[in-house]
Structures are given as structure tokens and as C-alpha cells.
Write an enzyme that holds these catalytic residues in place. Structure first.
Site, PDB file in Angstrom:
ATOM      1  N   ILE A  14      23.813  29.603 -14.171  1.00 25.97           N
ATOM      2  CA  ILE A  14      23.661  30.881 -14.862  1.00 25.97           C
ATOM      3  C   ILE A  14      22.245  31.423 -14.752  1.00 25.97           C
ATOM      4  O   ILE A  14      22.034  32.636 -14.606  1.00 25.97           O
ATOM      5  CB  ILE A  14      24.083  30.752 -16.341  1.00 25.97           C
ATOM      6  CG1 ILE A  14      24.371  32.125 -16.945  1.00 25.97           C
ATOM      7  CG2 ILE A  14      23.061  29.987 -17.159  1.00 25.97           C
ATOM      8  CD1 ILE A  14      25.639  32.771 -16.506  1.00 25.97           C
ATOM      9  N   HIS A 226      26.375  15.463 -24.641  1.00 21.77           N
ATOM     10  CA  HIS A 226      26.871  16.223 -25.787  1.00 21.77           C
ATOM     11  C   HIS A 226      28.398  16.232 -25.720  1.00 21.77           C
ATOM     12  O   HIS A 226      28.976  16.549 -24.688  1.00 21.77           O
ATOM     13  CB  HIS A 226      26.308  17.642 -25.725  1.00 21.77           C
ATOM     14  CG  HIS A 226      27.063  18.652 -26.524  1.00 21.77           C
ATOM     15  ND1 HIS A 226      27.288  18.507 -27.868  1.00 21.77           N
ATOM     16  CD2 HIS A 226      27.634  19.833 -26.166  1.00 21.77           C
ATOM     17  CE1 HIS A 226      27.961  19.568 -28.295  1.00 21.77           C
ATOM     18  NE2 HIS A 226      28.205  20.376 -27.292  1.00 21.77           N
ATOM     19  N   TYR A 257      30.928  22.842 -33.670  1.00 20.62           N
ATOM     20  CA  TYR A 257      31.367  24.207 -33.419  1.00 20.62           C
ATOM     21  C   TYR A 257      32.778  24.181 -32.844  1.00 20.62           C
ATOM     22  O   TYR A 257      33.236  23.169 -32.301  1.00 20.62           O
ATOM     23  CB  TYR A 257      30.400  24.947 -32.485  1.00 20.62           C
ATOM     24  CG  TYR A 257      30.243  24.325 -31.113  1.00 20.62           C
ATOM     25  CD1 TYR A 257      31.131  24.615 -30.071  1.00 20.62           C
ATOM     26  CD2 TYR A 257      29.190  23.458 -30.844  1.00 20.62           C
ATOM     27  CE1 TYR A 257      30.986  24.052 -28.818  1.00 20.62           C
ATOM     28  CE2 TYR A 257      29.027  22.892 -29.589  1.00 20.62           C
ATOM     29  CZ  TYR A 257      29.927  23.193 -28.579  1.00 20.62           C
ATOM     30  OH  TYR A 257      29.774  22.627 -27.334  1.00 20.62           O
ATOM     31  N   VAL A 354      17.520  25.958 -20.283  1.00 18.71           N
ATOM     32  CA  VAL A 354      17.972  27.269 -20.763  1.00 18.71           C
ATOM     33  C   VAL A 354      19.479  27.219 -20.985  1.00 18.71           C
ATOM     34  O   VAL A 354      20.226  26.844 -20.082  1.00 18.71           O
ATOM     35  CB  VAL A 354      17.619  28.377 -19.750  1.00 18.71           C
ATOM     36  CG1 VAL A 354      18.130  29.733 -20.241  1.00 18.71           C
ATOM     37  CG2 VAL A 354      16.118  28.417 -19.485  1.00 18.71           C
ATOM     38  N   THR A 357      23.529  30.999 -23.522  1.00 19.84           N
ATOM     39  CA  THR A 357      23.233  32.026 -24.519  1.00 19.84           C
ATOM     40  C   THR A 357      22.032  32.872 -24.120  1.00 19.84           C
ATOM     41  O   THR A 357      21.968  34.058 -24.428  1.00 19.84           O
ATOM     42  CB  THR A 357      22.971  31.369 -25.891  1.00 19.84           C
ATOM     43  OG1 THR A 357      24.107  30.586 -26.243  1.00 19.84           O
ATOM     44  CG2 THR A 357      22.694  32.402 -26.956  1.00 19.84           C
ATOM     45  N   ASP A 542      -6.266  35.711 -28.880  1.00 19.37           N
ATOM     46  CA  ASP A 542      -7.527  36.172 -29.455  1.00 19.37           C
ATOM     47  C   ASP A 542      -8.463  34.978 -29.503  1.00 19.37           C
ATOM     48  O   ASP A 542      -8.064  33.872 -29.855  1.00 19.37           O
ATOM     49  CB  ASP A 542      -7.317  36.810 -30.826  1.00 19.37           C
ATOM     50  CG  ASP A 542      -6.877  35.821 -31.889  1.00 19.37           C
ATOM     51  OD1 ASP A 542      -6.207  34.817 -31.542  1.00 19.37           O
ATOM     52  OD2 ASP A 542      -7.174  36.043 -33.073  1.00 19.37           O
ATOM     53  N   GLY A 556     -13.581  29.493 -28.548  1.00 17.37           N
ATOM     54  CA  GLY A 556     -12.563  29.039 -29.480  1.00 17.37           C
ATOM     55  C   GLY A 556     -11.252  29.695 -29.090  1.00 17.37           C
ATOM     56  O   GLY A 556     -11.132  30.924 -29.132  1.00 17.37           O
ATOM     57  N   LEU A 642     -19.361  24.236 -37.879  1.00 11.68           N
ATOM     58  CA  LEU A 642     -20.350  23.263 -37.415  1.00 11.68           C
ATOM     59  C   LEU A 642     -19.686  22.300 -36.438  1.00 11.68           C
ATOM     60  O   LEU A 642     -18.821  21.510 -36.830  1.00 11.68           O
ATOM     61  CB  LEU A 642     -20.944  22.491 -38.602  1.00 11.68           C
ATOM     62  CG  LEU A 642     -21.600  23.347 -39.702  1.00 11.68           C
ATOM     63  CD1 LEU A 642     -22.042  22.470 -40.862  1.00 11.68           C
ATOM     64  CD2 LEU A 642     -22.777  24.139 -39.147  1.00 11.68           C
TER      65      LEU A 642
END
Length: 826
Positions: A14, A226, A257, A354, A357, A542, A556, A642
Site C-alpha cells: 500500500i 498479530h 476489533y 506504516v 490506515t 526553534d 541549544g 550554567l
């Protein structure tokens, strides 16, 4: 067989087919898609997945990927047959705790633009006729959820791509990825060699094998088994001819489900032990009994889930199984996908782990990333380079991937830390923090104090307003004490987990100027707050940039992705070097009205406001300890960050602690830190803003200097500035004092108009604060709105910012006036 291509995609499931179609849409058609199995039932996870698509997720980005996938599959058909059935979904609550969580989840759906409804037990049974409604408290109904016919969708997307010139080649096994000097050169297959500069691995459960071929020794995903079973015909569905009429049903209290298929039902279960498997043990397509992704069913693991399935859907009693399997899916240490280009091998990209969905959505963003340089949806939480070094170890990957499997349907609190393996990373201050009764949460492997038991109030009268149950899950009455001490005296914060990097060399200034939005050509000793953008002018990070020398800077930053971004843009002539310095250093933030008095008392250097002003840095001594002191503050108070080497960290802590006793010093945790920063309106990357936002919308236009010259994203940012803001990040006060957490929808009348990014109680202000993205016309101070929290709407008002010390006198050291006393909410 093709001998060359611009792009080679490995895997025609997919994801591979979706990427190919979207690449073709963007004009990149010199693409070859390879798969070892026959097209398009290739034998991977796509080939056996039942196709249930539940869109609602705590992550805005993940929900956006799912919503796009639903729309895209809905548009596809193959030879007149649909690729998607919009049957809707119901998630039921079998416990009061789950019912409460569904209320929160309905709010998330509203925040991300999904229609969702809380419905009664009787309404659940109307939509899912086999359900015994006496076993549930209610459900969450999402009408746009549905079932994807994945193999059909693969072929439909492939046909669209082929019509534009993309080539698909099945029954072709990849044998090797050739790389030279850290860059992809070719793909070797059992049918020949394909020269290429770009390889995208969409191999799913075979991903680790492909990654190792490219020289990536420790792949970050683990195939996990699963359980799934299809029943034979049920009496209650006799004569049903349609593929699917009933809603999909999810029973998360038991990690299960259900979906109807004609006269039968499918039952999936995560309610079993983790069963990881090595990709090397997955058979080739030609050697598999059924298909490679279908392991032998283990009935003993299904006994408990089957009993629960019969209890919830009594019509299943006595049903025979038509087919059963342990199907393979890929899991990662944090449960997210792996998207992006490898740090080690240029030109080698991943789109792994992935689910169906999100398949079409991932196809879209990967195509945008490859062609345009950046995706339109924020995928920082799925970036393959988001992990720290420890998280790439084989033991960690398998251990955490197994835990991710078991937590698929758990109610996860946004602050919930991992339980193991811990502790992994500790600052030099760790033993002192333990001695003060620190309660630790985990961040990027670091043990980070949330609060300290030593700071608990001594009496009930000193107790601050307590948040509700959900917001108080990782809250303590010590937090307001630490908050108040920072405002009124002085506090120490462990800032070691803040990632740092060093940039140096004769070309360092020019290099950083081209990556950052603000003007960095400042004298040695200056600190600048700035942004790094992507090519779409989205905020990629940032950062603070401290100029420590003519050719050296300390940064930083926000995480490993920033290091990779810096490395990616290094000039080829070797005039600039970048080094991650986090592990070898530590940092104490010392802030409060008495911060200068404290540090000056044990430092021979002049720390006066005249000598050491705001947004400056300098090498000084604190006692015997050499530190790089940055006069910055993320809490809105006078003080310094510091920095010193890790070997001297404990001595630094002890000297500051001893000298701070006359001033009533406390150690502060992250809980107090968050409230302090929100009172000042300081943004947090990844929470308050992402690549989907530009600086002006985020209120960070002050960190942009368009006239300084070229930088990444400048042209797009100029266009965005001319167009005007699409939305604004604005502070709200929740008028009744309710403390929310983030992700909640904001309402204007009957319309959901935005969502909360981060929130906390502002103990200096006596108000509950929530920052939210809003339409510009609703972001004006004084506007009345409402924040929905667990299905209740709380009145809120847009506030002026910053709400605390708007003239910044306290932080700049020109005033030491204490804030007004702590007050009760409301």
C-alpha cells in the site's frame, strides 16, 4: 528489466504504490517499483490486512494522514469495484474509565476536524446488530471511518502511476543496495542492476533486511505477530450478499476489533503476548505455505479473546473458523512510522511501519518530501532520525517494539513515561535529586524530575488549586511551591536534557546564517533566539545560538532531528564542523529574583546587570567550576543557564545548593517549569508549533530578519507574510479554573474553531492558561470562547500576552518585585 531510474521504490504494498502514484502526480515518473512477490498480492502485510481504518488519534498529524487516506481510497476504484467501504466505526466502552476516555477522544476528533459522536449502548447495537449492548457504557461513532480493500487500492494506484510512466516489476528480489562514500548508487536484484541516486524502502516486515543492505546496522523496526480469525457463515447474517454493512467495532478494553464480511465476521486481537520475529526468518514468497506475512496460528493465545468476543457478540457462539492466522506487522520503539532519509546513507529513504490506515497519506507526504524538499503535513514525530543512540540498540528496539504492540489500545496519558528500560540517562545531579525525593518522568531516555517531594507544602492551607483527575495524573502539590519559589526567591532546574551542539570553523557564521531566520552576526558573547525553517517556511525548530568565539557557537536545539539537519547542510569544503555535545555536558538553570545574589556569592566574576546583560554569554567560574553562563530564561525570571562538563556537574550543583540556602533555594521540576513558561508565553517546539506553522502565525516574527540575506525558507516566508496569517497562536484563560492538557477543541458557538496546544495552571496569576491555534479574527484579546474537556465546555477568554511581566523587567534584572500572592482559581 530497467537498468537505471531516478528513484527505486522497494515494495509494492500500500505504501509503495501510494508513493509511486503521488510521485507521478508531481511529475517524477522515472520511477521503478520492485517487489519479490507477484503484483499486487505480494505477500506482505498489505496482502492479509483486514483493512479497518480508524482515523481518530491523539496526534494531529497521524489523524491527518488517516483522513487523507480515507478520502483517497474513497476516490479509487478498480474495474468498477470500490476500494473503500464507508461503513463507519464504533469504539465501545466496557468500563467507566474507557467511557471517560471516549469523551476525551471525541474532543480530539473535533480538534482535528473529524465528525464524531458519543452514542448510547442502544445506539451502539443499532449500528452493530450483533453487539450485546448490556456489556457497554456507550460508544464513539465516527461515520467517515471504513474498510479499505488494500490489494484493490494498490492496483488502482499503480495503474494511475503507470499511466504517467512509472514502471512496476514484480517477482524481483532485491539482493543488495550499493553505496559509495555514503551515498546510494544502485540496487542489485536477481534480475539485474538498476543505477539510481534515490532508493525508498517500503518493504514493511522485510524493511530491516533492506536497511542492512544499505549499511544501516540496527534497523528501528521489528516484525510482530498479530492474531486474526475469519468465522464461517453466521445464522444472523444468512443471505447477506454485500461485502460489508455493519460498522467496524473496536473493543479496546480487551484490545480487540471486529468487522463483518458477507455472512461472516473477522476478529482481530492484540490481547496476547508479544511475538517478535526476525526479518531474516520470514520466508521468501516462493517458499511460504500461504504467504510470507501469515504465520502459523497459535490457538492457545486466542482462547481468552475468543471468550470475550462471544460475550460481546453472542451470535459468535458455536461459530467455526473459516481461516486463522498470526499476521505480521511492523512495530517501532515508540509505535510510530519511520519516514525520511537516512543519516548515514544519502539517498536512502524509508517509509516503514506504516499501517493501511495511513498508507495514502504517507504516500503523499513522501512524494512531497522527495520532490519539493518538505512534506505539507508535520511528520516530525515519524522522522526516522528522531531516535537517540540508545534507542537504536537491538535490545532496546525489540523490547520497546514489544511494549508498543501491547499498548496499541491502551489509554495513554500524554505525560505517561516508559516503564522500562529505566534508568538509561541520568544527569550528574541524579543522586542529589533522589535525595530530595524527585519524581522522575522520562524524556529521550533522560530521567527528568517532574517535582520534588521535599517541596510538598506543610499544611492544607498552603495547598494550591488541584487539577482534575486526568490533568493531575502526574501532578503534585509540590509543583505550585516550586513555581512560587522561582517567582519569589530562587530555584534550580536540571536542564541537562536540553540537547546542545557545537558548531565551529572559519565558515561557521555564514553557515548558520543560511540556516537560521534571525541575525547572528553579533559580537562574541551574544546569545540569539532564532528559528530554522523548511523550504515551505514551516518552523522546523526553534533554537538558541550563543557565540562563544569568532568561529565557534553553542546551540541549544530540540533533538536528534536538528543534529541531522545541521549535518545535512554542512559545506562540502570542510570549513564547518558540528558536534552533539549533550552527553558530555550538563546544565543547571538558576532563576528567580535572588539568582544574581546567589551566583555572585560564589563567583569571582562580575555578574552585575551592567557587566553581564540579558542575552549574553560568558565563561565564568562558579566556585571551582568553570561554566559557560548564558543569561537567558525560559521561565521569565532573572538568571542563567550554567553549562559545564559532566565530571564537574555534581560539584556545581552542590556549590549552588549550599550557597542558595540563605535565599530559600528549592530544586524545581518540569511541572513548575511548564506553568512558568506559559505565564510568559514562551513556545515549545513540537507542541505549540510545528512545520505546519510559520513564524508570524506562531507569534515569533521577532525572531525573523528578512533583510539579513538568504536563509532556508526565506522566499516561501516572504510569500506567506504577504498572504497574511491563516491562524494565530493565542493564550486563553479558562474562566472556571479547569486545567486542561492539550489537544482539546476550542469552540465559538456551535463551531469547533481551533485546538489547545499546551496548558497549565499559572500559579503566579491564579488562572488556568491554555494556548490554542485560532482563526485570526477570533484571536483578539477579550474574545469569548469555550474549551471542551471530557465532553464539557468551559468558558474561556483570549488574553493579552505575555500575561506575566509584559515589560520583562524581572527577566532583564531591572526589577525584583515579587508577583502577587498565589490565589485560588475562579
Amino acid at each position: 528489466m530497467e537498468t537505471s531510474a531516478n528513484t527505486v521504490i522497494i515494495g509494492a504494498g500500500i505504501v509503495g504504490c501510494a508513493v509511486a502514484e503521488h510521485l507521478a502526480r508531481l511529475g517524477r515518473t522515472d520511477v521503478v517499483v520492485l517487489d519479490q512477490g507477484p503484483l499486487f498480492k505480494t505477500g506482505g502485510s498489505t496482502s492479509h490486512a483486514p483493512g479497518l481504518m480508524f482515523q481518530t488519534n491523539a496526534s494531529k498529524s497521524t489523524t491527518a494522514l488517516a483522513s487523507y487516506s480515507v478520502r483517497h481510497y474513497s476516490e479509487l476504484e478498480l474495474d468498477g469495484e470500490p476500494c473503500f467501504y464507508d461503513v463507519g466505526s464504533v469504539e465501545v466502552a466496557a468500563t467507566p474509565e474507557r467511557w471517560n476516555d471516549l469523551k476525551r477522544k471525541r474532543g480530539l476528533a473535533s480538534s482535528w476536524g473529524l465528525e464524531a459522536h458519543l452514542i448510547t449502548p442502544e445506539e451502539c447495537a443499532e449500528k452493530s446488530p450483533l453487539l450485546d449492548h448490556h456489556n457497554v457504557y456507550g460508544g464513539l461513532y465516527v461515520p467517515s471511518d471504513g474498510i479499505a480493500k488494500a490489494i484493490r487500492a494498490c492496483e488502482a494506484m499503480a495503474r494511475r502511476a503507470e499511466a504517467e510512466g512509472v514502471r512496476f516489476q514484480g517477482e524481483t528480489e532485491v539482493l543488495d543496495i550499493e553505496a559509495e562514500r555514503g551515498r546510494v548508487r544502485a540496487v542489485e536484484t536477481d534480475r539485474g542492476r538498476i543505477e539510481t541516486n534515490t532508493v525508498l524502502s517500503c518493504a514493511g516486515m522485510w524493511g530491516p533486511r533492506i536497511m542492512r543492505m544499505a549499511g544501516i546496522e540496527t534497523p528501528l523496526l521489528t516484525p510482530m505477530q498479530h492474531q486474526f480469525a475469519w468465522t464461517g457463515p453466521l445464522e444472523e447474517l444468512a443471505g447477506t450478499t454485500s461485502e460489508s454493512d455493519h460498522v467496524m467495532l473496536r473493543h479496546q478494553d480487551h484490545s480487540m476489533y471486529f468487522r463483518q464480511r458477507g455472512e461472516g465476521y473477522g476478529i482481530g486481537s492484540y490481547r496476547h503476548r508479544a511475538m517478535p520475529i526476525s526479518s531474516d526468518d520470514i520466508p521468501r514468497y516462493a517458499d511460504a505455505e500461504r504467504m510470507p506475512s501469515m504465520m502459523e496460528f497459535t490457538p492457545e493465545d486466542f482462547e481468552g479473546p475468543w471468550r470475550e468476543a462471544v460475550r460481546m457478540l453472542p451470535a459468535l457462539e458455536g461459530a467455526e473458523f473459516d481461516s486463522t492466522m498470526n499476521g505480521l506487522f511492523s512495530f517501532t520503539p515508540d509505535g510510530g512510522p519511520l519516514l525520511g532519509e537516512s543519516r548515514r546513507v544519502k539517498g536512502f529513504w524509508s517509509a516503514e511501519a506504516v499501517w493501511i490506515t495511513h498508507g495514502a497519506g504517507v504516500g503523499r507526504v513522501m512524494a512531497e518530501w522527495l520532490v519539493k524538499g518538505a512534506p505539507s503535513i508535520d511528520v516530525s514525530g515519524a522522522d526516522v532520525n528522531r531516535f537517540e543512540a540508545h534507542a537504536r540498540s537491538p535490545e532496546y528496539v525489540v523490547s520497546r517494539s514489544s511494549q508498543s504492540f501491547s499498548e496499541v489500545y491502551d489509554v495513554i496519558h500524554p505525560q505517561q513515561p516508559i516503564e522500562s528500560p529505566r534508568p538509561l540517562r541520568t544527569s550528574p545531579f541524579y543522586p542529589r535529586q533522589q535525595g530530595l525525593g524527585a519524581y522522575f518522568l522520562e524524556a529521550s531516555g533522560w530521567e527528568r524530575p517532574q517535582w520534588y517531594e521535599a517541596n510538598l507544602p506543610s499544611s492544607e492551607e498552603e495547598m494550591a488549586p488541584r487539577p482534575g483527575e486526568w490533568a493531575a495524573r502526574y501532578w503534585s502539590p509540590a509543583i505550585p511551591v516550586e513555581h512560587r519559589a522561582t517567582r519569589e526567591s530562587v530555584a534550580m532546574f536540571d536542564m541537562t536534557a536540553l540537547k546542545t551542539a557545537e558548531v565551529w570553523g572559519p565558515g561557521a557564521l555564514d553557515y548558520l546564517q543560511k540556516l537560521c531566520t534571525n541575525e547572528l552576526d553579533k559580537p562574541v558573547g551574544k546569545v540569539v533566539y532564532t528559528l530554522m525553517l523548511d523550504v515551505n517556511a514551516g518552523i522546523r525548530s526553534d533554537i538558541t545560538v550563543a557565540r562563544t568565539g569568532e568561529e565557534s557557537f553553542q546551540l541549544g536545539i530540540n533533538g536528534p532531528r536538528d543534529v541531522v539537519w545541521l549535518e545535512k547542510h554542512l559545506p562540502a569544503d570542510g570549513t564547518v564542523q558540528v558536534r552533539d555535545t549533550t552527553s558530555g555536558t550538563c546544565c543547571v538553570g538558576v532563576w528567580g529574583p535572588h539568582a544574581r545574589d546567589l551566583v555572585q556569592s560564589i563567583s569571582p566574576d562580575d555578574l552585575s546587570n551592567e557587566s553581564f546583560g540579558f542575552f549574553n554569554c560568558r565563561h565564568v567560574y562558579v566556585g571551582e567550576v568553570p561554566v559557560l553562563a548564558l543569561r537567558v530564561s525560559y521561565v521569565g525570571e532573572l538568571g542563567w543557564e550554567l553549562y559545564t562538563t559532566a565530571d564537574l556537574g555534581l560539584r556545581l550543583w552542590d556549590r549552588l545548593w549550599e550557597a542558595g540556602q540563605p535565599y530559600g533555594i528549592v530544586a524545581g521540576g518540569r511541572g513548575a517549569f511548564n506553568g512558568l513558561r506559559l505565564e510568559k508565553g514562551y513556545r515549545s517546539y513540537g507542541g505549540d508549533m510545528t512545520t505546519e506553522h510559520d513564524p508570524y502565525e506562531a507569534g515569533l516574527g521577532f525572531a525573523v530578519k528578512l533583510d539579513k540575506g538568504e536563509f532556508v525558507g526565506r522566499e516561501a516566508l516572504m510569500n506567506r507574510f504577504a498572504e497574511g496569517p491563516r491562524r494565530r497562536l493565542a493564550p486563553l484563560t479558562v474562566d472556571d479554573g479547569e486545567v486542561v492538557m492539550g489537544g482539546e477543541p476550542v469552540w465559538s458557538g456551535d463551531c469547533a474553531v481551533g485546538y489547545v496546544t499546551s496548558a497549565a495552571y499559572g500559579y503566579s496569576l491564579g488562572q488556568s492558561i491554555a494556548y490554542a491555534w485560532l482563526p485570526p479574527e477570533l484571536a483578539e484579546p477579550g474574545t469569548g470562547l469555550a474549551v471542551e474537556y471530557f465532553d464539557e465546555r468551559h468558558p474561556a477568554t483570549v488574553a493579552e500576552e505575555p500575561m506575566f511581566d509584559p515589560e520583562m523587567k524581572r527577566m532583564r534584572g531591572s526589577s525584583s518585585k515579587s508577583p502577587r500572592p498565589l490565589t485560588k482559581a475562579g
